[in-house]
Design a protein around this motif. Structure first.
Motif, PDB file in Angstrom:
ATOM      1  N   UNK A 134       5.879  -5.696   8.545  1.00 24.43           N
ATOM      2  CA  UNK A 134       5.660  -4.367   9.097  1.00 24.43           C
ATOM      3  C   UNK A 134       4.369  -3.804   8.516  1.00 24.43           C
ATOM      4  N   UNK A 135       3.327  -3.613   9.350  1.00 23.91           N
ATOM      5  CA  UNK A 135       2.062  -3.076   8.834  1.00 23.91           C
ATOM      6  C   UNK A 135       2.224  -1.657   8.285  1.00 23.91           C
ATOM      7  N   UNK A 136       1.518  -1.365   7.210  1.00 22.56           N
ATOM      8  CA  UNK A 136       1.477  -0.023   6.622  1.00 22.56           C
ATOM      9  C   UNK A 136       0.013   0.382   6.526  1.00 22.56           C
ATOM     10  N   UNK A 137      -0.350   1.427   7.239  1.00 30.65           N
ATOM     11  CA  UNK A 137      -1.727   1.942   7.260  1.00 30.65           C
ATOM     12  C   UNK A 137      -2.730   0.845   7.620  1.00 30.65           C
ATOM     13  N   UNK A 138      -2.378   0.009   8.585  1.00 33.73           N
ATOM     14  CA  UNK A 138      -3.276  -1.034   9.048  1.00 33.73           C
ATOM     15  C   UNK A 138      -3.330  -2.268   8.171  1.00 33.73           C
ATOM     16  N   UNK A 139      -2.569  -2.304   7.122  1.00 34.92           N
ATOM     17  CA  UNK A 139      -2.533  -3.443   6.198  1.00 34.92           C
ATOM     18  C   UNK A 139      -1.202  -4.171   6.393  1.00 34.92           C
ATOM     19  N   UNK A 140      -1.219  -5.516   6.476  1.00 39.02           N
ATOM     20  CA  UNK A 140       0.063  -6.214   6.597  1.00 39.02           C
ATOM     21  C   UNK A 140       0.938  -5.954   5.376  1.00 39.02           C
ATOM     22  N   UNK A 141       2.225  -5.846   5.613  1.00 38.49           N
ATOM     23  CA  UNK A 141       3.169  -5.615   4.516  1.00 38.49           C
ATOM     24  C   UNK A 141       4.459  -6.381   4.799  1.00 38.49           C
ATOM     25  N   UNK A 142       4.866  -7.181   3.853  1.00 37.91           N
ATOM     26  CA  UNK A 142       6.130  -7.900   3.947  1.00 37.91           C
ATOM     27  C   UNK A 142       7.197  -7.032   3.300  1.00 37.91           C
ATOM     28  N   UNK A 143       8.215  -6.660   4.068  1.00 35.07           N
ATOM     29  CA  UNK A 143       9.291  -5.806   3.564  1.00 35.07           C
ATOM     30  C   UNK A 143      10.600  -6.581   3.544  1.00 35.07           C
ATOM     31  N   UNK A 144      11.377  -6.368   2.491  1.00 37.87           N
ATOM     32  CA  UNK A 144      12.687  -6.998   2.367  1.00 37.87           C
ATOM     33  C   UNK A 144      13.670  -5.964   1.831  1.00 37.87           C
ATOM     34  N   UNK A 145      14.911  -6.063   2.282  1.00 36.17           N
ATOM     35  CA  UNK A 145      15.956  -5.179   1.764  1.00 36.17           C
ATOM     36  C   UNK A 145      16.765  -5.954   0.747  1.00 36.17           C
ATOM     37  N   UNK A 146      16.787  -5.461  -0.490  1.00 29.36           N
ATOM     38  CA  UNK A 146      17.527  -6.084  -1.587  1.00 29.36           C
ATOM     39  C   UNK A 146      18.818  -5.309  -1.803  1.00 29.36           C
ATOM     40  N   UNK A 147      19.949  -6.009  -1.829  1.00 31.96           N
ATOM     41  CA  UNK A 147      21.255  -5.372  -1.994  1.00 31.96           C
ATOM     42  C   UNK A 147      21.956  -5.976  -3.197  1.00 31.96           C
ATOM     43  N   UNK A 148      22.494  -5.094  -4.076  1.00 32.02           N
ATOM     44  CA  UNK A 148      23.171  -5.590  -5.285  1.00 32.02           C
ATOM     45  C   UNK A 148      24.646  -5.217  -5.351  1.00 32.02           C
TER      46      UNK A 148
END
Length: 132
Positions: A66-80
């Protein structure tokens, strides 16, 4: 004689067995993740505060680009097992080993974004696949 609520009484073997048999698979997995966080000495995500430096562990539920401010960004949801946390690697399109279902330990400073906990560019350690 005062009545002690069931949650405060020490649970015997039979009571724990009944609780385990009557719990859903999701509840059992959450309990396992909470115990794992305690044994590794990590902070529970549910206990993390804004701007706190933490080390957390859990399982990646989702991984998206998911890009953030035109920069690529890899997002992950961590669940504990206690709560979820968004882990974001700015400037990355992919990272080998970062995939749904993978366990990892991440360290960094928590920030709050739109009411969710976020960890930007954390130090991380992938957990061995054999422990799952």
């Amino acid at each position: 004689m005062t009545a002690v609520p069931r949650s405060e009484k020490p649970a015997g073997r039979f009571r724990r067995l009944l609780d385990r048999l009557s719990s859903s698979q999701e509840d059992l997995e959450s309990e396992e993740l909470r115990e794992d966080a305690e044994t590794t000495g990590c902070t529970r995500i549910g206990d993390c505060l804004d701007r706190q430096i933490v080390t957390v562990t859990g399982t990646l539920r989702t991984v998206t680009l998911r890009p953030r401010a035109g920069v690529p960004a890899l997002e992950a949801e961590l669940f504990d097992g206690s709560a979820a946390l968004d882990v974001v690697w700015l400037g990355r399109r992919s990272i080998v080993g970062i995939e749904p279902g993978r366990k990892l330990i991440a360290s960094g400073r928590i920030s709050m974004s739109r009411g969710r906990r976020v960890l930007f560019n954390p130090k991380y350690e992938l957990r061995p696949l054999g422990r799952e």
